[in-house]
Motif scaffolding. Structure first.
Motif, mmCIF file in Angstrom:
data_model
loop_
_atom_site.group_PDB
_atom_site.id
_atom_site.type_symbol
_atom_site.label_atom_id
_atom_site.label_comp_id
_atom_site.label_asym_id
_atom_site.label_seq_id
_atom_site.Cartn_x
_atom_site.Cartn_y
_atom_site.Cartn_z
ATOM 1 N N HIS A 1 41.672 34.570 46.984
ATOM 2 C CA HIS A 1 41.514 35.243 45.690
ATOM 3 C C HIS A 1 41.763 34.260 44.548
ATOM 4 N N SER B 1 39.602 48.810 42.295
ATOM 5 C CA SER B 1 39.230 48.394 40.944
ATOM 6 C C SER B 1 40.124 49.123 39.951
ATOM 7 N N GLY C 1 37.118 45.423 38.081
ATOM 8 C CA GLY C 1 36.238 45.444 39.240
ATOM 9 C C GLY C 1 34.924 46.125 38.959
ATOM 10 N N HIS D 1 33.109 41.891 36.864
ATOM 11 C CA HIS D 1 33.158 41.685 38.313
ATOM 12 C C HIS D 1 31.949 42.325 38.995
ATOM 13 N N VAL E 1 40.128 43.571 44.030
ATOM 14 C CA VAL E 1 39.691 42.933 42.786
ATOM 15 C C VAL E 1 40.691 43.115 41.651
#
Length: 773
Positions: free
Chosen positions: A202, A270, A438, A444, A460
């Motif tokens: 990540h 998210s 997210g 994203h 995310v």
């Protein structure tokens, strides 16, 4: 004389840095207490910590025994590159090699890594804060707020989250290079990029994006010669080359097994705006504030009030201008009007497309030649709008918003009262917040749709880590801005007060759990025996079973078909699905045989309600000859049972235990018959069970269970919250226990304790450990 003085100064500098690192290590030990006292047993839960302990252990084992085949780990046989199904944590393992080589257990090494990770995160942010403000106090505040942000304690089961120190060090190295460009400083930046990427996938993806955006900001704000950018490009390219062997296995398994996240998985993790207002319940200051309806696992992103208030102070109060960088002249010259009008028109067009994508499910733009562009979301036009806006402002700011003719974005940044590092901090905050949304946001979503590697990322909300880097750097500037408001003589007191305020802001209220550190005898046998092929441990889907199988695998490093990870390969998924059927079908055995399984280990203690299903399968396969009994090992109340699959283990008879009766007078074969009949078998160990603990609302607090031992039981002690509260439990008769296991000398195998209310000092969400003496 001069070399001696330089050597002495270097030793002083190193000693000073060690002192600062030790300061953050001491804070980490205090905030995670009593972890440092119980390194071999304490965990946040018995799930991911055991998996991650295996990952770090396997990395260390492979680096010292396997070399280039490190990703072909010993679990999920016959899967390809099992280490790439989750985080690889090679950057953590490299630094933990001394602990591994010293013989520390996997859990001990894992918990040491956790403590060092917190300390290193603090030190990394400290270096960035001190570098940009020239103040150790400001750096300390930045380090405390970054390393011990509530988000990080919400991820105590993920050691790779604790190791966030390389992210701020990337920006510290970039600013260090900017100050005086050199090959050595470019190499430092390359090292930070490599270690960050090797520590956390990540952080690799999110950190490289934020780093790239910072380079764009730097290019806009400052004119640099070709050598400056060439060295920077070589350093970045070198980092990518070094990291490629780490990334390649992820690409291979993604293509081989289609290991990509579906949108529903990503959407679940998210964040939304409310998640930025909610802290982990492990925060002593903020954890009890939010209502339970806002409690979303992995989405507690609140950074604490102190970081936010110091950032506001940095934005509103005067900041000292940078002295190290010469002011750059404004670039003159007017770009063609046609270019400006084209960019403006494209920006308007993207706004229209973004609106259409946001309000419709599917809209087609028909182009000449029969081509159709489908708009399904606003993510792509919004991302293109951002890029067009950056280009437009870089060329020339519209005259109504400009202070000078032909002013560009770079001019505005250079002339701002905010120093460039503060602009980088703000950029990181924006990237981190937008990324954390997210699939709830355009940023994203665009990366998820257009960049394949981002389709493997599920959590995310962890983009927030980039925002925390920015907040910690901005907080360091906030410290300087507040201190500048008071007379010089009082600034030390202001600095100290802000450090104490930051320390109070990150106080914790952690409820720790225990992992059983004892390695079962059957695992020791696996370690010491030359097995004819891979093995599988059963049951497959019992609670926490796979995590313990992973932990036990750190003892023997033999090939096993078991595993748990972010992704799971087809063979294991097939076995798991078959194991959930009401009875184990013949196909279950067929899959084992086709994949060279040679040894089957059945853990009786873990079967619970699945006992009839597995006993029926064992009995059926023994009769068919596809299983052959080898031996029994003491473990828990019901023992561990080892079988061979003769088709894949030609030498299986050499592994059979001799037909010697145990202390109860039964041979191994007789014990197997008793097991399948539901009768007890003899254990030459101390064992027991906890039947009742805790209390329902309005009922007394109660603890009850039983304990047996061939040596007799002297005491049973209850320990609450890692031993903070202890009490001796009363012994009581248990006819059911004594009747099932008649071979032990204990007349009162039961234990119990009843209370009218919860004992003093015992938390409602605390943990209970029973010690049998």
């Amino acid at each position: 004389m001069v070399p001696a003085i330089r050597s002495r100064l270097s030793a002083v500098r190193i000693g000073r840095e060690v002192l600062f690192f030790s300061f953050f290590l001491a804070i980490a030990a205090a905030l995670t207490w009593p972890m440092v006292r119980q390194l071999s047993t304490i965990v946040s839960d018995t799930g991911d910590p055991l998996l991650n302990a295996w990952i770090v252990d396997w990395d260390c084992y492979a680096m010292t025994h396997r070399g280039a085949s490190i990703f072909q780990a010993n679990v999920f046989y016959p899967g390809k590159y099992p280490l790439a199904y989750s985080e690889n944590m090679l950057g953590v393992a490299v630094l933990m090699l001394p602990s591994y080589l010293a013989g520390a257990s996997a859990l001990t090494t894992y918990n040491l890594a956790m403590l060092l990770g917190f300390a290193f995160s603090g030190y990394g942010a400290f270096v960035l804060g001190r570098k940009t403000t020239s103040s150790a106090f400001a750096g300390v505040v930045a380090g405390v707020l970054y390393a011990f942000v509530p988000f990080r304690f919400d991820h105590l089961s993920h050691v790779q989250i604790a190791w966030g120190g390389w992210l701020p060090l990337i920006f510290a190295a970039l600013l260090h290079y900017r100050e005086r460009p050199s090959v050595a400083r470019a190499a430092l930046l390359c090292g930070a990029l490599v270690m960050n990427g090797a520590t956390n996938v990540h952080w690799l993806l999110f950190g490289f994006f934020a780093y790239g955006a910072s380079l764009v900001l730097l290019a806009l704000a400052e004119r640099r010669d070709r050598t400056f950018w060439m060295r920077l490009g070589i350093a970045t390219f070198a980092a990518v080359v070094v990291l490629y062997p780490i990334l390649r296995p992820y690409r291979v398994v993604s293509q081989l097994y289609r290991m990509k996240r579906n949108p529903d998985e990503v959407m679940e993790l998210s964040a939304n705006v409310m998640d930025w207002l909610v802290a982990s319940d492990r925060s002593a200051v903020y954890g009890s504030v939010p209502a339970s309806k806002f409690n979303h696992s992995e989405r507690h992103l609140f950074p604490g009030l102190v970081a936010v208030l110091l950032t506001i102070a940095a934005l509103l109060l005067p900041l000292p201008r940078e002295q190290s960088m010469p002011a750059e002249g404004r670039v003159r010259g007017s770009p063609p009007r046609a270019l400006l009008h084209t960019l403006d028109a494209l920006a308007v067009l993207m706004v229209v497309f973004a609106y259409i994508g946001a309000v419709t499910d599917r809209f087609g733009l028909h182009l000449p030649g029969g081509h159709i562009i489908w708009l399904t979301t606003a993510s792509k036009p919004m991302m293109y709008l951002v890029l067009i806006a950056i280009i437009r402002l870089s060329v020339r700011i519209p005259s109504r918003f400009a202070r000078f003719p032909d002013e560009r974005l770079g001019d505005r940044i250079r002339d701002s009262r905010l120093p460039l590092p503060m602009w980088i901090a703000l950029l990181c905050i924006v990237i981190g917040v937008l990324g954390s949304f997210g699939l709830n946001g355009f940023f994203h979503t665009f990366l998820f749709e257009k960049v394949s590697i981002f389709r493997s990322v599920r959590a995310v909300a962890r983009w927030a880590a980039i925002a925390y880097v920015g907040l910690s750097l901005a907080a360091a500037y906030g410290v300087m801005a507040i201190a500048a408001m008071v007379p010089p003589r009082a600034r030390s007191l202001v600095h100290l007060a802000l450090v104490l305020l930051a320390l109070n802001d990150v106080r914790t209220a952690i409820v720790w759990d225990y992992a059983i550190p004892t390695i079962p005898p059957v695992t020791q046998w696996i370690r010491d025996t030359a097995l004819p092929g891979p093995l599988i441990e059963l049951p497959i889907d019992a609670e926490s079973a796979q995590y313990y199988y992973m932990l036990w695998a750190t003892t023997h490093h033999k090939l096993v078909m078991n595993g748990t990870s972010g992704f799971e390969p087809p063979v294991f998924l097939k076995l798991h699905d078959l194991s959930t059927e009401p009875s184990l079908p013949d196909e279950f055995t067929d899959v084992l045989l086709r994949n060279q399984c040679a040894i089957v280990v059945l853990h009786g203690e873990l079967l619970a309600e699945q006992t009839p299903k597995y006993f029926d399968w064992i009995h059926r396969e023994l009769l068919s000859g596809r299983l052959a009994f080898l031996r029994r090992f003491d473990h828990g109340a019901d023992g561990d049972w080892v079988f061979a699959m003769p088709r894949n283990a030609a030498s299986w008879q050499s592994l059979r235990a001799p037909a010697v009766p145990d202390a109860a007078g039964f041979t191994p074969s007789q014990n197997l018959a008793r097991l399948l009949e539901g009768k007890a078998t003899y254990n030459n160990i101390t064992f027991g069970r906890l039947d009742v603990h805790g209390a329902e609302k309005g009922t007394p607090f109660r603890i009850a269970g039983w304990a047996l031992s061939p040596y007799s039981v002297r005491d049973v002690i209850a320990r609450f919250d890692p031993g903070n509260v202890t009490m001796r439990l009363a012994r009581v008769p248990r006819a059911d226990v004594a009747g099932r296991w008649p071979w032990y000398p204990d007349a009162t195998p039961g234990f119990s304790a009843d209370f009218d209310h919860r004992p003093h000092g015992v938390r409602k969400a605390g943990r209970l450990q029973i010690e049998i003496v």
